[in-house]
Design a protein around this motif. Structure first.
Motif, PDB file in Angstrom:
ATOM      1  N   GLY A  38       0.810  -1.223   0.000  1.00 59.65           N
ATOM      2  CA  GLY A  38       0.000   0.000   0.000  1.00 59.65           C
ATOM      3  C   GLY A  38       0.836   1.262   0.000  1.00 59.65           C
ATOM      4  O   GLY A  38       0.552   2.212  -0.723  1.00 59.65           O
ATOM      5  N   LEU A  39       1.895   1.280   0.803  1.00 57.18           N
ATOM      6  CA  LEU A  39       2.736   2.469   0.872  1.00 57.18           C
ATOM      7  C   LEU A  39       3.500   2.696  -0.425  1.00 57.18           C
ATOM      8  O   LEU A  39       3.667   3.837  -0.861  1.00 57.18           O
ATOM      9  CB  LEU A  39       3.709   2.360   2.048  1.00 57.18           C
ATOM     10  CG  LEU A  39       3.051   2.435   3.431  1.00 57.18           C
ATOM     11  CD1 LEU A  39       4.056   2.055   4.513  1.00 57.18           C
ATOM     12  CD2 LEU A  39       2.468   3.805   3.687  1.00 57.18           C
ATOM     13  N   ASN A  40       3.966   1.644  -1.055  1.00 58.21           N
ATOM     14  CA  ASN A  40       4.686   1.780  -2.323  1.00 58.21           C
ATOM     15  C   ASN A  40       3.754   2.188  -3.461  1.00 58.21           C
ATOM     16  O   ASN A  40       4.160   2.922  -4.349  1.00 58.21           O
ATOM     17  CB  ASN A  40       5.419   0.490  -2.682  1.00 58.21           C
ATOM     18  CG  ASN A  40       6.618   0.255  -1.788  1.00 58.21           C
ATOM     19  OD1 ASN A  40       7.198   1.190  -1.257  1.00 58.21           O
ATOM     20  ND2 ASN A  40       6.983  -1.000  -1.613  1.00 58.21           N
ATOM     21  N   SER A  41       2.524   1.738  -3.438  1.00 55.46           N
ATOM     22  CA  SER A  41       1.605   2.085  -4.523  1.00 55.46           C
ATOM     23  C   SER A  41       1.223   3.563  -4.482  1.00 55.46           C
ATOM     24  O   SER A  41       0.962   4.160  -5.507  1.00 55.46           O
ATOM     25  CB  SER A  41       0.347   1.221  -4.472  1.00 55.46           C
ATOM     26  OG  SER A  41      -0.456   1.569  -3.366  1.00 55.46           O
ATOM     27  N   ARG A  42       1.212   4.160  -3.312  1.00 54.88           N
ATOM     28  CA  ARG A  42       0.889   5.588  -3.199  1.00 54.88           C
ATOM     29  C   ARG A  42       1.946   6.444  -3.859  1.00 54.88           C
ATOM     30  O   ARG A  42       1.663   7.499  -4.394  1.00 54.88           O
ATOM     31  CB  ARG A  42       0.747   5.991  -1.732  1.00 54.88           C
ATOM     32  CG  ARG A  42      -0.466   5.370  -1.075  1.00 54.88           C
ATOM     33  CD  ARG A  42      -0.655   5.874   0.315  1.00 54.88           C
ATOM     34  NE  ARG A  42      -1.166   7.230   0.220  1.00 54.88           N
ATOM     35  CZ  ARG A  42      -0.930   8.166   1.121  1.00 54.88           C
ATOM     36  NH1 ARG A  42      -0.192   7.912   2.159  1.00 54.88           N
ATOM     37  NH2 ARG A  42      -1.430   9.371   0.989  1.00 54.88           N
ATOM     38  N   LYS A  43       3.203   6.000  -3.841  1.00 54.97           N
ATOM     39  CA  LYS A  43       4.284   6.770  -4.448  1.00 54.97           C
ATOM     40  C   LYS A  43       4.204   6.732  -5.968  1.00 54.97           C
ATOM     41  O   LYS A  43       4.595   7.663  -6.631  1.00 54.97           O
ATOM     42  CB  LYS A  43       5.636   6.214  -4.009  1.00 54.97           C
ATOM     43  CG  LYS A  43       5.943   6.415  -2.554  1.00 54.97           C
ATOM     44  CD  LYS A  43       7.282   5.787  -2.202  1.00 54.97           C
ATOM     45  CE  LYS A  43       7.545   5.850  -0.718  1.00 54.97           C
ATOM     46  NZ  LYS A  43       8.779   5.135  -0.366  1.00 54.97           N
ATOM     47  N   GLN A  44       3.714   5.642  -6.519  1.00 60.28           N
ATOM     48  CA  GLN A  44       3.733   5.438  -7.955  1.00 60.28           C
ATOM     49  C   GLN A  44       2.533   6.052  -8.668  1.00 60.28           C
ATOM     50  O   GLN A  44       2.577   6.293  -9.852  1.00 60.28           O
ATOM     51  CB  GLN A  44       3.800   3.947  -8.264  1.00 60.28           C
ATOM     52  CG  GLN A  44       5.077   3.309  -7.764  1.00 60.28           C
ATOM     53  CD  GLN A  44       5.039   1.793  -7.848  1.00 60.28           C
ATOM     54  OE1 GLN A  44       4.054   1.213  -8.285  1.00 60.28           O
ATOM     55  NE2 GLN A  44       6.110   1.157  -7.428  1.00 60.28           N
ATOM     56  N   VAL A  45       1.460   6.284  -7.951  1.00 62.20           N
ATOM     57  CA  VAL A  45       0.245   6.798  -8.572  1.00 62.20           C
ATOM     58  C   VAL A  45       0.371   8.296  -8.800  1.00 62.20           C
ATOM     59  O   VAL A  45       0.591   9.064  -7.870  1.00 62.20           O
ATOM     60  CB  VAL A  45      -0.993   6.510  -7.685  1.00 62.20           C
ATOM     61  CG1 VAL A  45      -2.229   7.141  -8.276  1.00 62.20           C
ATOM     62  CG2 VAL A  45      -1.181   5.014  -7.521  1.00 62.20           C
ATOM     63  N   LYS A  46       0.264   8.696 -10.050  1.00 64.12           N
ATOM     64  CA  LYS A  46       0.288  10.108 -10.396  1.00 64.12           C
ATOM     65  C   LYS A  46      -1.053  10.440 -11.042  1.00 64.12           C
ATOM     66  O   LYS A  46      -1.376   9.925 -12.106  1.00 64.12           O
ATOM     67  CB  LYS A  46       1.426  10.407 -11.376  1.00 64.12           C
ATOM     68  CG  LYS A  46       2.793  10.225 -10.774  1.00 64.12           C
ATOM     69  CD  LYS A  46       3.886  10.549 -11.761  1.00 64.12           C
ATOM     70  CE  LYS A  46       5.245  10.288 -11.148  1.00 64.12           C
ATOM     71  NZ  LYS A  46       6.324  10.508 -12.095  1.00 64.12           N
ATOM     72  N   PRO A  47      -1.862  11.247 -10.373  1.00 63.49           N
ATOM     73  CA  PRO A  47      -3.166  11.559 -10.941  1.00 63.49           C
ATOM     74  C   PRO A  47      -3.030  12.320 -12.258  1.00 63.49           C
ATOM     75  O   PRO A  47      -2.154  13.169 -12.418  1.00 63.49           O
ATOM     76  CB  PRO A  47      -3.835  12.425  -9.878  1.00 63.49           C
ATOM     77  CG  PRO A  47      -2.738  12.923  -9.021  1.00 63.49           C
ATOM     78  CD  PRO A  47      -1.604  11.947  -9.124  1.00 63.49           C
ATOM     79  N   LYS A  48      -3.907  11.973 -13.171  1.00 62.07           N
ATOM     80  CA  LYS A  48      -3.917  12.669 -14.455  1.00 62.07           C
ATOM     81  C   LYS A  48      -4.549  14.043 -14.264  1.00 62.07           C
ATOM     82  O   LYS A  48      -5.512  14.181 -13.513  1.00 62.07           O
ATOM     83  CB  LYS A  48      -4.724  11.872 -15.478  1.00 62.07           C
ATOM     84  CG  LYS A  48      -4.085  10.559 -15.831  1.00 62.07           C
ATOM     85  CD  LYS A  48      -4.918   9.827 -16.859  1.00 62.07           C
ATOM     86  CE  LYS A  48      -4.277   8.499 -17.195  1.00 62.07           C
ATOM     87  NZ  LYS A  48      -5.073   7.730 -18.160  1.00 62.07           N
ATOM     88  N   PRO A  49      -4.021  15.059 -14.941  1.00 60.93           N
ATOM     89  CA  PRO A  49      -4.620  16.386 -14.806  1.00 60.93           C
ATOM     90  C   PRO A  49      -6.041  16.389 -15.375  1.00 60.93           C
ATOM     91  O   PRO A  49      -6.330  15.719 -16.356  1.00 60.93           O
ATOM     92  CB  PRO A  49      -3.699  17.294 -15.619  1.00 60.93           C
ATOM     93  CG  PRO A  49      -2.838  16.409 -16.430  1.00 60.93           C
ATOM     94  CD  PRO A  49      -2.865  15.047 -15.819  1.00 60.93           C
ATOM     95  N   PHE A  50      -6.912  17.122 -14.708  1.00 65.28           N
ATOM     96  CA  PHE A  50      -8.298  17.237 -15.142  1.00 65.28           C
ATOM     97  C   PHE A  50      -8.374  18.221 -16.291  1.00 65.28           C
ATOM     98  O   PHE A  50      -7.873  19.337 -16.195  1.00 65.28           O
ATOM     99  CB  PHE A  50      -9.169  17.708 -13.975  1.00 65.28           C
ATOM    100  CG  PHE A  50     -10.614  17.804 -14.307  1.00 65.28           C
ATOM    101  CD1 PHE A  50     -11.400  16.678 -14.377  1.00 65.28           C
ATOM    102  CD2 PHE A  50     -11.194  19.035 -14.568  1.00 65.28           C
ATOM    103  CE1 PHE A  50     -12.737  16.765 -14.686  1.00 65.28           C
ATOM    104  CE2 PHE A  50     -12.532  19.137 -14.878  1.00 65.28           C
ATOM    105  CZ  PHE A  50     -13.310  17.996 -14.940  1.00 65.28           C
ATOM    106  N   LYS A  51      -8.975  17.788 -17.373  1.00 66.52           N
ATOM    107  CA  LYS A  51      -9.093  18.660 -18.543  1.00 66.52           C
ATOM    108  C   LYS A  51     -10.563  18.812 -18.916  1.00 66.52           C
ATOM    109  O   LYS A  51     -11.313  17.844 -18.912  1.00 66.52           O
ATOM    110  CB  LYS A  51      -8.339  18.073 -19.733  1.00 66.52           C
ATOM    111  CG  LYS A  51      -6.847  18.011 -19.531  1.00 66.52           C
ATOM    112  CD  LYS A  51      -6.144  17.454 -20.747  1.00 66.52           C
ATOM    113  CE  LYS A  51      -4.652  17.347 -20.482  1.00 66.52           C
ATOM    114  NZ  LYS A  51      -3.932  16.777 -21.619  1.00 66.52           N
TER     115      LYS A  51
END
Length: 81
Positions: A38-51
């Motif tokens: 869980g802690l490692n997955s939080r680092k890898q997730v980059k939210p896509k910018p809202f367009k």
């Protein structure tokens, strides 16, 4: 290594216990495995910018968004208020 007390919700403890039995790992190893996951997955997730993409709304000919009061009167009639 740190020793601490952790209070788990019953449903989480049951899932961890079931996974520990299924995999043959200890409860401690199972908890640490899922915490790392869980802690490692939080680092890898980059939210896509809202367009926001503009698109034509298909306003009928003769109507304009320039004067909302006039537009409402044309669409709903003079008693729209």
């Amino acid at each position: 290594m740190m020793r601490t007390t952790l209070t788990l919700d019953d449903d989480v403890a049951a899932k961890l216990d079931a996974d520990a039995r299924k995999t043959g790992r200890s409860f401690k190893e199972t908890v640490n495995y899922y915490l790392r996951l869980g802690l490692n997955s939080r680092k890898q997730v980059k939210p896509k910018p809202f367009k926001v993409r503009a698109r034509a709304l298909g306003l009928r000919p003769g109507l304009s968004y320039d004067n909302i009061g006039e537009l409402l009167e044309q669409i709903e009639g003079p008693l729209h208020k």
